[in-house]
Scaffold this active site. Structure first.
Site, PDB file in Angstrom:
ATOM      1  N   ASP A  16      21.997 -31.702  19.098  1.00  0.00           N
ATOM      2  CA  ASP A  16      21.139 -31.067  18.092  1.00  0.00           C
ATOM      3  C   ASP A  16      21.811 -29.777  17.594  1.00  0.00           C
ATOM      4  O   ASP A  16      22.718 -29.232  18.232  1.00  0.00           O
ATOM      5  CB  ASP A  16      19.756 -30.782  18.688  1.00  0.00           C
ATOM      6  CG  ASP A  16      18.702 -30.506  17.620  1.00  0.00           C
ATOM      7  OD1 ASP A  16      19.044 -30.452  16.430  1.00  0.00           O
ATOM      8  OD2 ASP A  16      17.529 -30.343  17.986  1.00  0.00           O
TER       9      ASP A  16
ATOM     10  N   GLU B 161       9.576 -25.761  13.855  1.00  0.00           N
ATOM     11  CA  GLU B 161      10.265 -25.435  15.111  1.00  0.00           C
ATOM     12  C   GLU B 161       9.719 -24.139  15.721  1.00  0.00           C
ATOM     13  O   GLU B 161       8.530 -23.843  15.627  1.00  0.00           O
ATOM     14  CB  GLU B 161      11.778 -25.416  14.888  1.00  0.00           C
ATOM     15  CG  GLU B 161      12.282 -26.778  14.390  1.00  0.00           C
ATOM     16  CD  GLU B 161      13.786 -26.859  14.258  1.00  0.00           C
ATOM     17  OE1 GLU B 161      14.503 -26.275  15.073  1.00  0.00           O
ATOM     18  OE2 GLU B 161      14.248 -27.534  13.326  1.00  0.00           O
TER      19      GLU B 161
HETATM   20  C1  BGC Z   1      16.084 -29.774  15.080  1.00  0.00           C
HETATM   21  C2  BGC Z   1      16.231 -31.264  14.953  1.00  0.00           C
HETATM   22  C3  BGC Z   1      16.708 -31.621  13.571  1.00  0.00           C
HETATM   23  C4  BGC Z   1      17.994 -30.878  13.274  1.00  0.00           C
HETATM   24  C5  BGC Z   1      18.573 -31.163  11.917  1.00  0.00           C
HETATM   25  C6  BGC Z   1      17.312 -29.038  14.629  1.00  0.00           C
HETATM   26  O1  BGC Z   1      17.101 -27.678  14.594  1.00  0.00           O
HETATM   27  O2  BGC Z   1      15.787 -29.441  16.422  1.00  0.00           O
HETATM   28  O3  BGC Z   1      15.024 -31.902  15.266  1.00  0.00           O
HETATM   29  O4  BGC Z   1      16.867 -32.994  13.463  1.00  0.00           O
HETATM   30  O5  BGC Z   1      17.765 -29.492  13.378  1.00  0.00           O
HETATM   31  O6  BGC Z   1      17.851 -30.571  10.907  1.00  0.00           O
HETATM   32  C1  BGC Z   2      18.166 -25.919   9.100  1.00  0.00           C
HETATM   33  C2  BGC Z   2      17.332 -26.785   9.973  1.00  0.00           C
HETATM   34  C3  BGC Z   2      17.720 -26.537  11.358  1.00  0.00           C
HETATM   35  C4  BGC Z   2      17.616 -25.056  11.696  1.00  0.00           C
HETATM   36  C5  BGC Z   2      18.023 -24.745  13.090  1.00  0.00           C
HETATM   37  C6  BGC Z   2      18.002 -24.477   9.487  1.00  0.00           C
HETATM   38  O1  BGC Z   2      18.779 -23.658   8.682  1.00  0.00           O
HETATM   39  O2  BGC Z   2      17.822 -26.113   7.773  1.00  0.00           O
HETATM   40  O3  BGC Z   2      17.450 -28.132   9.679  1.00  0.00           O
HETATM   41  O4  BGC Z   2      16.933 -27.303  12.198  1.00  0.00           O
HETATM   42  O5  BGC Z   2      18.343 -24.269  10.799  1.00  0.00           O
HETATM   43  O6  BGC Z   2      18.086 -23.382  13.334  1.00  0.00           O
END
Ligand code: BGC
Ligand code: BGC
Length: 630
Positions: A321, A518
């Site tokens: 991830d 998140e």
């Molecule tokens: C998330 C994932 C996601 C990935 C891509 C991460 O921060 O935990 O669930 O698929 O970003 O966007």
């Molecule tokens: C992205 C997300 C990712 C996240 C993690 C963002 O900038 O767009 O997809 O999950 O950063 O920190």
């Protein structure tokens, strides 16, 4: 004096070495002068078995070409598109909100095609995986249909519906050239304070298993032009069990936190949905950003290689991830990458840089710290998924962008909303409301706000707060459309109807959470906003009876307030089709949804275990499975 000279000498040597290695990385020929493959090379023959094609291709690849395949980059971080060709990068992604310059379906197709073409220009012409988070429809694209977030689908508890949504999502995603999505989420949240609660179907392993398998099958059986969209069950493993205050990110609380050590609970609850996902054809699994037993998941050889690959027999590839690999050994990218790859991570979501990664993995192989066998295994797994998805065989893939926002998809989403609503309270059978009412007052932050209906992962990573999603219907609009034109619908978000004479029979308050994604949604006290509390009390003054509809990604603490309301509906994050909410409120569809997880009375009840036992052993406000009607 001598010491000084030695020092200068050492610094000079170090500088030269660094410069040489920096130059080397750019000089390394990643499309080496090996012969180009024959036009009829076995790996290019669609009718051969996948394993034969994988074998043929791997034996042709240089080490550099193999390492390139293991790199997954965020598209804005590749400044020079020709580097995709030069380094033979294996995958690209759009993070939440990672949109093209022009955020339209056409803009998406153009962007993905350009990147894809860069990959096809490599010596071996290995296609690129392009991944996105399409966890409630093609959420990044304005105009796409947004389905209820998974928590609402958990309430609907209908595998056929989930499978149809996945199929429809595959159509919209595939139309823009994307071939991989980071869904379904198999996380089972035990603590609703977690900002990712809404991404999960339920905290019940059996329900999650059933719905996620339906999702994978629906998504992957939808083949257009022979192509399939790859699913990614995530986050492996036990991410939903992480404890409050254990996050490694100072700004978060649970997200990226620590999962309790008890292996038997992990195996009993969190592993079975992954086993089913694999049986249902999943060819990629994402490891989470959580840690277990003091170790980041991406570093756990035991969980990744021994359990997932050997015990469960997973033949696809493991993707890490977002930046997760670099949390393994702080400030040491080299050892972080070595540890993750040796643990069994096959493709690394870097996602911000690739040159140091390629350099590090090359170095590790040269030093024997990563075996060539491990690299070959990783690459075989990645290629296996690419072949299975039909990526090598796409001849005349048609991309019909008119499928985006299709009426049939909207109708499906509306049905999903109907089925996802949970009726929690209904004094004197107030709901459904009669459509023949003369006047209704509507209040609350969520009534006229499609952005809030959709929640996180909508156009932007953190979602949008507002009403500008093309083709969508707010709940207010749905209410207006459901009623006869003669009915008077008066709306004021703050419930200020003092200018109105007399009381309405019915007041509807649609209260909501602001969108979040998140760890930004980790919340010590998920409750109603002050503005919504005031709106309800204003509304009450002018309405004989009050219906409260909660638009939220999780249960909110309402124990002290629910007594004042005549009816209460949990609408979760219903997405772009607000009419689906009105349908049920006015009796055009029945209430059938059931709570997909317990609704706590207060914070001391969490975490709640999967059998519904609360931390303080008192009863929750509503147990999982509760729902009036249906
Ligand atoms: C998330 C994932 C996601 C990935 C891509 C991460 O921060 O935990 O669930 O698929 O970003 O966007
Ligand atoms: C992205 C997300 C990712 C996240 C993690 C963002 O900038 O767009 O997809 O999950 O950063 O920190």
């Amino acid at each position: 004096m001598v010491g000084h000279r030695d020092f200068i000498l050492t610094v000079a040597v170090l500088l030269i070495l660094t410069a040489v290695s920096l130059v080397m990385i750019d000089r390394t020929d990643f499309s080496p002068k090996l012969p180009p493959p024959e036009a009829d090379a076995p790996y290019r023959q669609a009718e051969l078995p996948i394993e034969d094609r994988v074998n043929d291709l791997v034996r042709r690849m240089s080490l550099g070409e193999k390492i390139g395949q293991m790199a997954l980059m965020e598209k804005n971080s590749v400044k020079n598109i020709s580097d995709i060709t030069k380094y033979g990068l294996g995958g690209m992604l759009s993070g939440g909100g990672g949109k093209p310059k022009e955020n339209t379906p056409e803009g998406w197709l153009e962007m993905v095609t350009e990147l894809e073409n860069a990959a096809l220009q490599t010596r071996l012409g290995i296609p690129l995986l392009y991944g996105i988070d399409a966890n409630h429809g093609h959420g990044n694209v304005p105009g796409a249909v947004i389905y209820p977030h998974f928590i609402g689908l958990g309430a609907a508890s209908d595998p056929k519906l989930v499978s149809e949504i996945a199929e429809a999502t595959a159509e919209e995603v595939g139309a823009t050239g994307v071939n991989w999505i980071f869904s379904p989420t198999l996380d089972m949240p035990k603590d609703f304070r977690w900002g990712r609660t809404y991404e999960a179907f339920s905290d019940d392993p059996l329900l999650v298993e059933k719905l996620s398998s339906a999702f994978i099958i629906g998504l992957q059986t939808n083949r257009q032009d022979g192509l399939m969209i790859l699913a990614t069950p995530k986050h492996y493993l036990g991410t939903g069990a992480a404890l409050w205050s254990t996050s490694i990110n100072k700004k978060f609380k649970i997200d990226q936190g620590a999962t309790p050590a008890d292996e038997s609970a992990l195996r009993k609850e969190y592993l079975p949905p992954f086993a089913s996902a694999i049986d249902s054809g999943a060819l990629t699994v994402m490891v989470g950003l959580n840690s277990w037993g003091g170790e980041k998941l991406a570093a756990s050889e035991y969980l990744i290689t021994d359990v997932l690959k050997k015990e469960l027999g997973f033949k696809g590839f493991v993707v890490s991830d977002w930046y997760g690999v670099y949390e393994i050994v702080k400030n040491d990218d080299y050892h972080s990458a070595v540890k993750a790859i040796n643990a069994g991570v096959d493709m690394v979501m870097l996602p911000l840089e690739y040159k140091p990664f390629i350099r590090n993995v090359n170095k590790a192989v040269a030093r024997g710290e990563i075996s060539e066998e491990r690299i070959n295994d990783a690459v075989r797994r990645i290629l296996r998924a690419k072949f299975a998805a039909g990526l090598f065989d796409q001849k005349n893939a048609k991309h019909d962008l008119s499928i985006i926002g299709l009426d049939a998809h909207r109708a499906l989403a509306r049905t999903a909303v109907n089925k996802s609503l949970v009726l929690l309270k209904n004094e004197n059978g107030l709901l459904p409301l009669s459509k023949n009412i003369d006047k209704v007052f509507v209040a609350g932050s969520g009534a006229d706000n499609v952005g809030r209906q959709c929640g996180g992962w909508t156009v932007e990573w953190q979602g949008i707060d507002g009403n500008w999603l093309p083709g969508s219907t707010s709940i207010l609009k749905g209410i207006r459309e459901s009623l006869a034109p003669s009915a008077e619908v008066v709306f004021d978000a703050s419930g200020n109807f003092t200018g109105e004479t007399g009381q309405a029979d019915i007041g509807i308050a649609v209260v909501s959470e602001r969108p979040y994604t998140e760890g930004w949604g980790d919340d010590a006290d998920p409750a109603l906003d002050r503005s919504d509390i005031d709106a309800i009390s204003n509304l009450k003054k002018k309405s004989k009876r009050v219906v409260v509809i909660i638009v939220s990604g999780r249960p909110l603490i309402i124990s002290d307030r629910i007594g004042d309301w005549d009816a209460l509906v949990a609408a979760w994050l219903p997405g772009s089709e607000g009419r689906g909410v009105a349908d049920v409120i006015f009796g055009d569809a029945p209430f059938t949804g059931k709570l997909p997880l317990p609704w706590p009375k207060n914070i001391s009840q969490v975490p709640i275990d999967s059998d519904g036992k609360t931390s303080d052993r008192t009863a929750p406000l509503f147990v999982r499975g509760f729902g009036l009607g249906g």
